[in-house]
Design an enzyme around this catalytic site. Structure first.
Site, short mmCIF file in Angstrom:
data_model
loop_
_atom_site.label_atom_id
_atom_site.label_comp_id
_atom_site.label_asym_id
_atom_site.label_seq_id
_atom_site.Cartn_x
_atom_site.Cartn_y
_atom_site.Cartn_z
N LYS A 1 0.94 -1.08 -0.10
CA LYS A 1 -0.07 -0.07 0.20
C LYS A 1 0.90 1.39 0.09
O LYS A 1 0.55 2.23 -1.03
CB LYS A 1 -0.90 -0.11 1.25
CG LYS A 1 -1.99 -0.97 1.34
CD LYS A 1 -2.59 -1.28 2.56
CE LYS A 1 -3.80 -2.50 2.50
NZ LYS A 1 -4.39 -2.55 4.03
N GLN B 1 -3.86 -1.30 10.30
CA GLN B 1 -3.86 -2.39 9.76
C GLN B 1 -4.39 -3.64 10.51
O GLN B 1 -3.94 -3.79 11.85
CB GLN B 1 -2.53 -2.93 9.04
CG GLN B 1 -2.38 -4.29 8.33
CD GLN B 1 -3.25 -4.06 6.98
OE1 GLN B 1 -3.30 -3.12 6.55
NE2 GLN B 1 -3.69 -5.36 6.61
N ASP C 1 -10.64 3.33 5.65
CA ASP C 1 -10.89 1.76 5.56
C ASP C 1 -12.65 1.69 5.51
O ASP C 1 -12.74 0.64 5.24
CB ASP C 1 -10.37 1.31 6.94
CG ASP C 1 -9.48 0.36 6.58
OD1 ASP C 1 -9.02 0.01 5.76
OD2 ASP C 1 -8.58 0.42 7.84
N1 GUN Z 1 -6.64 -6.58 7.30
C1 GUN Z 1 -7.47 -7.21 6.18
N2 GUN Z 1 -7.97 -6.22 5.00
C2 GUN Z 1 -7.75 -5.10 5.63
C3 GUN Z 1 -8.13 -3.70 5.31
O1 GUN Z 1 -8.94 -3.66 4.25
N3 GUN Z 1 -7.90 -2.65 6.20
C4 GUN Z 1 -7.22 -2.88 7.45
N4 GUN Z 1 -7.00 -1.81 8.00
N5 GUN Z 1 -6.84 -4.30 7.74
C5 GUN Z 1 -7.10 -5.01 7.12
#
Ligand code: GUN
Length: 301
Positions: free
Chosen positions: A54, A98, A121
């Site tokens: 990312k 995350q 998110d």
């Molecule tokens: N862990 C797995 N998918 C995601 C996501 O889309 N956002 C976040 N913050 N953590 C994740």
């Protein structure tokens, strides 16, 4: 199945990135540099990889990003204080914590602390509520948002479709159903969420025009569970031990791709399907956040 039936997530993500880059340029032209913060707690290997991907994408698109890594033992209160600090920082437009978080930290509390305006998110209850209500201007979670975009851009008919969503998680399954059943163009589907207590998952899958597999069971969806011509989207990322691989493991999805590709009308490869779209939607949400916080554009997608 011909290659025409593959839904190329990488190519579609590129299209979205091109649009995002234009919006980044628009923001920079008026002196705004979109800023995104990643917070990672502990050393979960998958999270390290995801956040790294990312971050690299953000850099390529001209979005300034920073990753804060906290030790596994970090008290919940310390993480909440850090989130609040970034909530109050005008140079930060998006905050992503995350998941998964260590078990002593309440994930829901953390997501609720991220300011709804910076919640790229889409996990803050305000944004979850807006999605349920069909209100514009909120943030849609990136993975189900990315699946929606994949379906639209690859010409899958969603209106009136029967959709079987496998998995009832807050990150994919539940928001996926909310997106697809909205009274909106490119939605108006009949969405069924199947889960571990569903009595006959196969029956629901067999009658579905679209299957979204997001339950985290390796190769769960077999060819005999798919109606010929149906669209199959594989969200699963499962680590399987494999000593023949250098890393000692390999990643496989929730769909038995080699068998299902012969039955499905359209299917996502995995990798190269949903994963790149999750990142693309995160970047798009970040730009949207920067636009909204600066009164620019106020584009609602
Ligand atoms: N862990 C797995 N998918 C995601 C996501 O889309 N956002 C976040 N913050 N953590 C994740």
């Amino acid at each position: 199945m011909s290659l025409d039936n593959l839904i190329d997530g990488r190519a579609i993500a590129k299209e979205v990135h091109t649009e995002t880059e234009l919006r980044v340029s628009g923001l920079k032209a008026v002196g705004i540099e979109p800023g995104l913060i990643f917070i990672r707690v502990g050393e979960d290997p998958a999270s390290q990889v995801y956040v790294g991907m990312k971050e690299r994408t953000a850099m390529k698109l001209g979005i300034r990003s920073q990753t804060v890594v906290l030790p596994n033992e970090t008290p919940e209160s310390e993480l909440l204080d850090l989130v609040k600090q970034f909530n109050g920082d005008d140079t930060v437009h998006g905050i992503l914590v995350q998941a998964p978080l260590p078990s002593h930290i309440d994930e829901t509390k953390v997501f609720s602390t991220v300011s709804p305006e910076k919640d790229v998110d889409g996990f803050n209850p305000i944004n979850v509520g807006k999605l349920m209500l069909g209100e514009k201007g909120g943030f849609v979670p990136c993975t189900p948002g990315g699946v929606h975009e994949l379906l639209i851009r690859s010409g899958v008919i969603i209106e009136g479709a029967e959709v079987a969503i496998l998995g009832r998680g807050n990150i994919v399954g539940k928001p996926m159903a909310a997106i697809l059943c909205q009274k909106e163009p490119n939605a108006n589907a009949t969405a069924t969420i199947c889960h571990s207590r569903t009595l006959d998952v196969k029956r629901h899958c067999r009658s579905a025009d679209i299957i979204v597999a997001a339950m985290g069971v390796p190769q769960f969806v077999k060819a005999d569970m798919v109606k010929p011509g149906a669209t199959v989207i594989d969200v699963g990322v499962n680590r399987i031990e494999d000593s023949s691989e250098e890393k000692g493991y390999r990643l496989i999805g929730d769909v038995d791709f080699e068998a299902v590709k012969n039955v499905a009308g359209k299917i996502t490869p995995n990798p190269g399907g949903v994963g790149p779209m999750t990142i693309a939607m995160l970047m798009r949400n970040t730009v949207l956040a920067a636009e909204q916080q600066n009164g620019e554009g106020k584009i609602s997608i």
